[in-house]
Structures are given as structure tokens and as C-alpha cells.
Design a protein around this motif. Structure first.
Motif, mmCIF file in Angstrom:
data_model
loop_
_atom_site.group_PDB
_atom_site.id
_atom_site.type_symbol
_atom_site.label_atom_id
_atom_site.label_comp_id
_atom_site.label_asym_id
_atom_site.label_seq_id
_atom_site.Cartn_x
_atom_site.Cartn_y
_atom_site.Cartn_z
ATOM 1 N N ARG A 69 0.839 -1.195 0.000
ATOM 2 C CA ARG A 69 0.000 0.000 0.000
ATOM 3 C C ARG A 69 0.871 1.241 0.000
ATOM 4 O O ARG A 69 2.013 1.209 0.432
ATOM 5 C CB ARG A 69 -0.878 0.022 1.243
ATOM 6 N N THR A 70 0.323 2.337 -0.458
ATOM 7 C CA THR A 70 1.039 3.608 -0.455
ATOM 8 C C THR A 70 1.471 3.951 0.969
ATOM 9 O O THR A 70 0.669 3.894 1.886
ATOM 10 C CB THR A 70 0.142 4.732 -1.005
ATOM 11 N N GLY A 71 2.737 4.275 1.127
ATOM 12 C CA GLY A 71 3.257 4.638 2.432
ATOM 13 C C GLY A 71 3.646 3.453 3.301
ATOM 14 O O GLY A 71 4.196 3.630 4.374
ATOM 15 N N GLU A 72 3.373 2.241 2.848
ATOM 16 C CA GLU A 72 3.705 1.045 3.633
ATOM 17 C C GLU A 72 5.135 0.625 3.299
ATOM 18 O O GLU A 72 5.482 0.497 2.134
ATOM 19 C CB GLU A 72 2.728 -0.081 3.296
ATOM 20 N N LYS A 73 5.954 0.430 4.332
ATOM 21 C CA LYS A 73 7.345 0.059 4.106
ATOM 22 C C LYS A 73 7.534 -1.454 4.047
ATOM 23 O O LYS A 73 8.168 -1.969 3.158
ATOM 24 C CB LYS A 73 8.228 0.647 5.195
ATOM 25 N N ALA A 74 6.987 -2.135 5.009
ATOM 26 C CA ALA A 74 7.198 -3.581 5.079
ATOM 27 C C ALA A 74 5.871 -4.286 5.254
ATOM 28 O O ALA A 74 4.959 -3.776 5.876
ATOM 29 C CB ALA A 74 8.121 -3.923 6.229
ATOM 30 N N ARG A 75 5.771 -5.467 4.706
ATOM 31 C CA ARG A 75 4.565 -6.278 4.817
ATOM 32 C C ARG A 75 4.933 -7.619 5.420
ATOM 33 O O ARG A 75 5.978 -8.168 5.117
ATOM 34 C CB ARG A 75 3.969 -6.490 3.420
ATOM 35 N N ARG A 76 4.057 -8.114 6.269
ATOM 36 C CA ARG A 76 4.267 -9.465 6.800
ATOM 37 C C ARG A 76 4.258 -10.440 5.646
ATOM 38 O O ARG A 76 3.424 -10.355 4.758
ATOM 39 C CB ARG A 76 3.152 -9.822 7.770
ATOM 40 N N ALA A 77 5.193 -11.349 5.640
ATOM 41 C CA ALA A 77 5.299 -12.308 4.548
ATOM 42 C C ALA A 77 4.223 -13.377 4.643
ATOM 43 O O ALA A 77 3.826 -13.938 3.638
ATOM 44 C CB ALA A 77 6.671 -12.959 4.548
ATOM 45 N N GLU A 78 3.752 -13.667 5.845
ATOM 46 C CA GLU A 78 2.748 -14.703 6.016
ATOM 47 C C GLU A 78 1.534 -14.165 6.731
ATOM 48 O O GLU A 78 1.648 -13.386 7.656
ATOM 49 C CB GLU A 78 3.325 -15.870 6.803
ATOM 50 N N VAL A 79 0.364 -14.595 6.281
ATOM 51 C CA VAL A 79 -0.900 -14.148 6.840
ATOM 52 C C VAL A 79 -1.659 -15.365 7.332
ATOM 53 O O VAL A 79 -1.695 -16.392 6.651
ATOM 54 C CB VAL A 79 -1.723 -13.401 5.759
ATOM 55 N N GLN A 80 -2.254 -15.257 8.508
ATOM 56 C CA GLN A 80 -3.027 -16.354 9.082
ATOM 57 C C GLN A 80 -4.508 -16.147 8.785
ATOM 58 O O GLN A 80 -5.082 -15.163 9.230
ATOM 59 C CB GLN A 80 -2.805 -16.418 10.595
ATOM 60 N N LEU A 81 -5.120 -17.056 8.029
ATOM 61 C CA LEU A 81 -6.547 -17.011 7.723
ATOM 62 C C LEU A 81 -7.234 -18.213 8.358
ATOM 63 O O LEU A 81 -6.694 -19.317 8.349
ATOM 64 C CB LEU A 81 -6.785 -17.047 6.212
ATOM 65 N N THR A 82 -8.439 -17.999 8.879
ATOM 66 C CA THR A 82 -9.221 -19.111 9.418
ATOM 67 C C THR A 82 -9.726 -19.969 8.263
ATOM 68 O O THR A 82 -9.615 -19.572 7.095
ATOM 69 C CB THR A 82 -10.421 -18.598 10.231
ATOM 70 N N ASP A 83 -10.300 -21.131 8.566
ATOM 71 C CA ASP A 83 -10.859 -21.990 7.517
ATOM 72 C C ASP A 83 -11.909 -21.252 6.695
ATOM 73 O O ASP A 83 -11.914 -21.322 5.472
ATOM 74 C CB ASP A 83 -11.482 -23.258 8.120
ATOM 75 N N GLN A 84 -12.817 -20.542 7.383
ATOM 76 C CA GLN A 84 -13.879 -19.804 6.679
ATOM 77 C C GLN A 84 -13.277 -18.710 5.804
ATOM 78 O O GLN A 84 -13.673 -18.521 4.669
ATOM 79 C CB GLN A 84 -14.861 -19.191 7.680
ATOM 80 N N GLU A 85 -12.313 -17.970 6.359
ATOM 81 C CA GLU A 85 -11.674 -16.910 5.584
ATOM 82 C C GLU A 85 -10.947 -17.466 4.376
ATOM 83 O O GLU A 85 -11.008 -16.892 3.291
ATOM 84 C CB GLU A 85 -10.689 -16.124 6.464
ATOM 85 N N SER A 86 -10.279 -18.600 4.542
ATOM 86 C CA SER A 86 -9.556 -19.175 3.407
ATOM 87 C C SER A 86 -10.515 -19.663 2.324
ATOM 88 O O SER A 86 -10.224 -19.539 1.137
ATOM 89 C CB SER A 86 -8.622 -20.300 3.852
ATOM 90 N N ALA A 87 -11.680 -20.190 2.716
ATOM 91 C CA ALA A 87 -12.685 -20.603 1.730
ATOM 92 C C ALA A 87 -13.181 -19.393 0.947
ATOM 93 O O ALA A 87 -13.287 -19.433 -0.289
ATOM 94 C CB ALA A 87 -13.848 -21.315 2.416
ATOM 95 N N VAL A 88 -13.475 -18.306 1.653
ATOM 96 C CA VAL A 88 -13.916 -17.074 0.990
ATOM 97 C C VAL A 88 -12.790 -16.537 0.123
ATOM 98 O O VAL A 88 -13.009 -16.146 -1.026
ATOM 99 C CB VAL A 88 -14.379 -16.021 2.025
ATOM 100 N N PHE A 89 -11.563 -16.543 0.652
ATOM 101 C CA PHE A 89 -10.404 -16.029 -0.079
ATOM 102 C C PHE A 89 -10.228 -16.752 -1.414
ATOM 103 O O PHE A 89 -10.085 -16.119 -2.462
ATOM 104 C CB PHE A 89 -9.151 -16.172 0.779
ATOM 105 N N LEU A 90 -10.270 -18.079 -1.388
ATOM 106 C CA LEU A 90 -10.074 -18.835 -2.627
ATOM 107 C C LEU A 90 -11.208 -18.609 -3.621
ATOM 108 O O LEU A 90 -10.988 -18.607 -4.821
ATOM 109 C CB LEU A 90 -9.886 -20.324 -2.324
#
Length: 110
Positions: free
Chosen positions: A15-36
Motif C-alpha cells: 500500500r502507499t506509504g507502507e514500508k514492510a509487509r508481513r510475509a505470512e498471513v493467518q486465515l481461518t478456515d472460513q476466511e480461506s474458503a472465501v479467499f479462494l
């Protein structure tokens, strides 16, 4: 509850102004289903029908996913989901390569 770990590619623009981003993100089962399912570009209503959830639940998960991925746009989340699906689909047993959606145990709540 299980948690799914998703690795954001290092080349993905922050994102604009963002220097570093976490390389790994933790998603719940429901979130991962929606994500995919976001990879299809479907609306919240279409995702709700496909996943048998209410529209408000889908909105809640999409909001959480976007926040966990660094406040990215929905379009960026769709792109990452498409990349994750493609990477997961091209993985064959015995072939080297990191699984973009790797299950890790959730921390126990006390």
C-alpha cells in the motif's frame, strides 16, 4: 478452529506509504474458503450462495481478509486468490515448491 497460512509474494506491491509487509498471513478456515472463491471475481451475494453463507458473513470475512493482507483492495485480494489457486492447482505430489496455503495449528485459547 484451524488457521491457514498464506504467503504474500514479495513482488506484490505494498500500500502507499507502507514500508514492510508481513510475509505470512493467518486465515481461518472460513476466511480461506472465501479467499479462494474471491479468485472468481464473484460478488458478495454470489459468494454467499456458493459457500452457503449469509451476505453479511461474506462481507465480514472479505473485510478481515483485506485487513490481514495489509488493507489491500478487493481487486488485489482477488488477484492474490487467483495466484494462490493457480499455485495450489499446479502443485503435484513429490514436486518441490512451497504450498501457498499451508495449514498450521491454531493457538489454543486460554
Amino acid at each position: 478452529m484451524r488457521v491457514v497460512s498464506f504467503s504474500v509474494p514479495t513482488w506484490f506491491p505494498p500500500r502507499t506509504g507502507e514500508k514492510a509487509r508481513r510475509a505470512e498471513v493467518q486465515l481461518t478456515d472460513q476466511e480461506s474458503a472465501v479467499f479462494l472463491c474471491l479468485a472468481t471475481g464473484a460478488s458478495n451475494a454470489e459468494l454467499a450462495v456458493e459457500l452457503q453463507l449469509s451476505v453479511s458473513t461474506v462481507k465480514f470475512h472479505v473485510h478481515n481478509i483485506r485487513a490481514k493482507l495489509g488493507g489491500i483492495s478487493r481487486l488485489q485480494a482477488c488477484l492474490l486468490a487467483a495466484l494462490a489457486r493457480e499455485s495450489a492447482g499446479s502443485q503435484e505430489p513429490g514436486r518441490p515448491g512451497a504450498d501457498p496455503l499451508r495449514r498450521v495449528p491454531a493457538a489454543r485459547r486460554g
